[in-house]
Scaffold this motif. Sequence first.
Motif, PDB file in Angstrom:
ATOM      1  N   PHE A  98       0.802  -1.213   0.000  1.00 61.06           N
ATOM      2  CA  PHE A  98       0.000   0.000   0.000  1.00 61.06           C
ATOM      3  C   PHE A  98       0.843   1.273   0.000  1.00 61.06           C
ATOM      4  CE2 PHE A  98      -2.210  -3.434   2.232  1.00 61.06           C
ATOM      5  CZ  PHE A  98      -3.351  -3.536   1.453  1.00 61.06           C
ATOM      6  N   ASP A  99       2.160   1.128   0.017  1.00 55.36           N
ATOM      7  CA  ASP A  99       3.025   2.303   0.104  1.00 55.36           C
ATOM      8  C   ASP A  99       3.034   3.141  -1.163  1.00 55.36           C
ATOM      9  OD1 ASP A  99       3.687   1.711   2.652  1.00 55.36           O
ATOM     10  OD2 ASP A  99       5.664   0.890   2.223  1.00 55.36           O
ATOM     11  N   VAL A 100       2.641   2.563  -2.293  1.00 55.34           N
ATOM     12  CA  VAL A 100       2.722   3.290  -3.563  1.00 55.34           C
ATOM     13  C   VAL A 100       1.618   4.334  -3.693  1.00 55.34           C
ATOM     14  CG1 VAL A 100       3.891   1.448  -4.804  1.00 55.34           C
ATOM     15  CG2 VAL A 100       1.390   1.454  -4.683  1.00 55.34           C
ATOM     16  N   ALA A 101       0.526   4.176  -2.932  1.00 52.05           N
ATOM     17  CA  ALA A 101      -0.608   5.097  -3.051  1.00 52.05           C
ATOM     18  C   ALA A 101      -0.467   6.238  -2.051  1.00 52.05           C
ATOM     19  CB  ALA A 101      -1.918   4.345  -2.808  1.00 52.05           C
ATOM     20  N   PRO A 102      -1.011   7.420  -2.371  1.00 52.99           N
ATOM     21  CA  PRO A 102      -0.949   8.539  -1.427  1.00 52.99           C
ATOM     22  C   PRO A 102      -1.769   8.255  -0.183  1.00 52.99           C
ATOM     23  CG  PRO A 102      -2.385   9.059  -3.272  1.00 52.99           C
ATOM     24  CD  PRO A 102      -1.705   7.773  -3.620  1.00 52.99           C
ATOM     25  N   ARG A 103      -1.394   8.895   0.916  1.00 55.57           N
ATOM     26  CA  ARG A 103      -2.065   8.668   2.195  1.00 55.57           C
ATOM     27  C   ARG A 103      -3.547   9.039   2.136  1.00 55.57           C
ATOM     28  NH1 ARG A 103       1.237  11.025   7.113  1.00 55.57           N
ATOM     29  NH2 ARG A 103       2.745   9.639   6.097  1.00 55.57           N
ATOM     30  N   SER A 104      -3.892   9.991   1.283  1.00 53.22           N
ATOM     31  CA  SER A 104      -5.289  10.439   1.192  1.00 53.22           C
ATOM     32  C   SER A 104      -6.223   9.350   0.673  1.00 53.22           C
ATOM     33  CB  SER A 104      -5.389  11.659   0.272  1.00 53.22           C
ATOM     34  OG  SER A 104      -4.934  11.342  -1.030  1.00 53.22           O
ATOM     35  N   MET A 105      -5.675   8.289   0.084  1.00 50.77           N
ATOM     36  CA  MET A 105      -6.519   7.226  -0.452  1.00 50.77           C
ATOM     37  C   MET A 105      -7.304   6.509   0.641  1.00 50.77           C
ATOM     38  SD  MET A 105      -6.509   7.126  -3.738  1.00 50.77           S
ATOM     39  CE  MET A 105      -7.087   5.484  -4.151  1.00 50.77           C
ATOM     40  N   THR A 106      -6.806   6.527   1.877  1.00 53.13           N
ATOM     41  CA  THR A 106      -7.551   5.878   2.961  1.00 53.13           C
ATOM     42  C   THR A 106      -8.858   6.597   3.254  1.00 53.13           C
ATOM     43  OG1 THR A 106      -6.269   7.144   4.594  1.00 53.13           O
ATOM     44  CG2 THR A 106      -5.498   4.920   4.060  1.00 53.13           C
ATOM     45  N   ARG A 107      -8.973   7.865   2.815  1.00 56.81           N
ATOM     46  CA  ARG A 107     -10.238   8.583   2.973  1.00 56.81           C
ATOM     47  C   ARG A 107     -11.197   8.272   1.822  1.00 56.81           C
ATOM     48  NH1 ARG A 107     -10.596  12.867   6.563  1.00 56.81           N
ATOM     49  NH2 ARG A 107      -8.690  13.415   7.678  1.00 56.81           N
ATOM     50  N   LYS A 108     -10.628   8.037   0.635  1.00 53.20           N
ATOM     51  CA  LYS A 108     -11.460   7.804  -0.539  1.00 53.20           C
ATOM     52  C   LYS A 108     -11.872   6.341  -0.670  1.00 53.20           C
ATOM     53  CE  LYS A 108      -9.252  11.542  -3.170  1.00 53.20           C
ATOM     54  NZ  LYS A 108      -8.506  11.884  -4.404  1.00 53.20           N
ATOM     55  N   ILE A 109     -10.992   5.442  -0.238  1.00 52.81           N
ATOM     56  CA  ILE A 109     -11.258   4.009  -0.347  1.00 52.81           C
ATOM     57  C   ILE A 109     -11.379   3.437   1.059  1.00 52.81           C
ATOM     58  CG2 ILE A 109     -10.464   1.816  -1.308  1.00 52.81           C
ATOM     59  CD1 ILE A 109     -10.960   3.983  -3.400  1.00 52.81           C
ATOM     60  N   SER A 110     -12.539   2.883   1.379  1.00 53.51           N
ATOM     61  CA  SER A 110     -12.750   2.357   2.729  1.00 53.51           C
ATOM     62  C   SER A 110     -12.007   1.041   2.928  1.00 53.51           C
ATOM     63  CB  SER A 110     -14.245   2.137   2.972  1.00 53.51           C
ATOM     64  OG  SER A 110     -14.727   1.076   2.149  1.00 53.51           O
ATOM     65  N   LEU A 111     -11.914   0.622   4.185  1.00 53.25           N
ATOM     66  CA  LEU A 111     -11.276  -0.661   4.484  1.00 53.25           C
ATOM     67  C   LEU A 111     -12.047  -1.801   3.829  1.00 53.25           C
ATOM     68  CD1 LEU A 111      -9.216  -2.407   5.948  1.00 53.25           C
ATOM     69  CD2 LEU A 111     -10.641  -2.281   7.997  1.00 53.25           C
ATOM     70  N   HIS A 112     -13.371  -1.707   3.835  1.00 52.18           N
ATOM     71  CA  HIS A 112     -14.197  -2.738   3.192  1.00 52.18           C
ATOM     72  C   HIS A 112     -13.880  -2.834   1.699  1.00 52.18           C
ATOM     73  CE1 HIS A 112     -17.668  -5.288   2.391  1.00 52.18           C
ATOM     74  NE2 HIS A 112     -17.993  -4.467   1.402  1.00 52.18           N
ATOM     75  N   GLN A 113     -13.723  -1.689   1.047  1.00 52.50           N
ATOM     76  CA  GLN A 113     -13.395  -1.687  -0.381  1.00 52.50           C
ATOM     77  C   GLN A 113     -11.982  -2.222  -0.622  1.00 52.50           C
ATOM     78  OE1 GLN A 113     -14.207   2.445  -1.015  1.00 52.50           O
ATOM     79  NE2 GLN A 113     -16.302   2.094  -1.723  1.00 52.50           N
ATOM     80  N   THR A 114     -11.079  -1.922   0.294  1.00 47.50           N
ATOM     81  CA  THR A 114      -9.725  -2.474   0.178  1.00 47.50           C
ATOM     82  C   THR A 114      -9.745  -3.995   0.303  1.00 47.50           C
ATOM     83  OG1 THR A 114      -8.794  -0.439   1.108  1.00 47.50           O
ATOM     84  CG2 THR A 114      -7.389  -2.392   1.140  1.00 47.50           C
ATOM     85  N   VAL A 115     -10.606  -4.505   1.176  1.00 46.68           N
ATOM     86  CA  VAL A 115     -10.760  -5.960   1.295  1.00 46.68           C
ATOM     87  C   VAL A 115     -11.277  -6.541  -0.021  1.00 46.68           C
ATOM     88  CG1 VAL A 115     -12.043  -7.796   2.451  1.00 46.68           C
ATOM     89  CG2 VAL A 115     -11.046  -5.943   3.797  1.00 46.68           C
ATOM     90  N   ASP A 116     -12.219  -5.825  -0.661  1.00 36.48           N
ATOM     91  CA  ASP A 116     -12.690  -6.261  -1.989  1.00 36.48           C
ATOM     92  C   ASP A 116     -11.530  -6.331  -2.976  1.00 36.48           C
ATOM     93  OD1 ASP A 116     -15.306  -6.477  -1.196  1.00 36.48           O
ATOM     94  OD2 ASP A 116     -15.904  -4.500  -1.938  1.00 36.48           O
ATOM     95  N   LEU A 117     -10.676  -5.318  -2.943  1.00 36.79           N
ATOM     96  CA  LEU A 117      -9.520  -5.276  -3.837  1.00 36.79           C
ATOM     97  C   LEU A 117      -8.596  -6.460  -3.584  1.00 36.79           C
ATOM     98  CD1 LEU A 117      -7.473  -3.951  -5.791  1.00 36.79           C
ATOM     99  CD2 LEU A 117      -6.701  -2.550  -3.862  1.00 36.79           C
TER     100      LEU A 117
END
Length: 409
Positions: A98-117
Amino acid sequence: MASRSSSESARRAGMSSTGRTVVPSDRTRKAMAKRLAARTSAMTTATLAQMTQRHSWFRALSADDRSWISIVARNGIDGFVRWFADDEAEPYSPTDVFDVAPRSMTRKISLHQTVDLVRTTIEVVEEQIEEKMPRGDRSVLSNAIAHYSREVAFAAAEVYARAAEQRGTWDERLEALVVDAIVRDDVDDEQLTSRASTLGWKPGSKLCVVVGAVGSSRALHGLRRAAEHAHLSVLAAVQSDRMVAVISGAALSDDASAVGAAEPLAEHFGEGPVVVGPVVGDLTGAPGSARSALSAARAAVAWPEGPRLIASADVIPERVLAGDRQAVEWLVAEVFTPLNEATGDLMDTCVSFLDHGGSVEGTGRAMYIHPNTVRYRLKKIQDVTGYSPTDPREAYLLRLAVTLGRLRG
């Protein structure tokens, strides 16, 4: 989504589970990793196709955000190869996914959506392993991806927990700034509203300011939980030895209802009076409510017999004697002026009743009127001013109002 993982966290991740756990032989493992690396581009393409097909939230993202998701997915697949190869010269931690993405992505993409990913990526990799990899590699790599997926899941939880902690710290600082601006009244309305909106404050809501001594070290946490249970919105901060809270909710319609709404919060303040400022129409009026509450909190020491939870208007006499010009103006405008302008000799009756120690008969004799007429006028005085001369505390306020009003001419 997170800062670069330290080498220490990488070593810990390596100790918990790596490709070496699945295939101890360096030569065999690296040969399989090389064959796996040849398929990573195809796996990434297939993953993005599946994300688009399966998840509506992914399709709704902007092109820029989808691009970051694709980079994370590619990094995760490449990371699987590195994790499986387990080259001691280049230690790898699943958190690095997850280090490649900007820190602001945690606001745009929820933990649930990250689990989907993560889930979709793992499923695609498993399918590619079964369909495209040599038969001799399939069982081993399927076992490896199961281990890796668990590590990535833990890493995702760590990333979001760390982001939530950092966001919570930032929100607390911003909340303290908003409360401080209200108390000092030194920020423009637009900036104040904008900062509060960042914290989830609904504009145009009636509110009041509550002030009291600081309680325990967990007082703010307890106050917020109590406000949530009472269906109140709250902005709160500790300032020196006092705690200031701005509360809003459907229950706040006037000053009396504000005191009732603040009752569940009172226990989280320290010893001494808890003062509720007047209700105002929106956040731009909050400084006025704060001034009243803070003035009353300072003056309440002169009325230790009063209740613990009080409205700022209940301490008007003490505020006036302490030199609060706002209280003086309010007392003259809201009590003296209506009484002075009323017909039916209400002013004379009020003064005579106070001068005669609250005696209806004495007032009647002094004014040559029947006692029932005095009682009628006393009731009219309460209707006009909101205060009754027959109540000792309210009689004290009325006396001050008359004196100050006459001094003003």
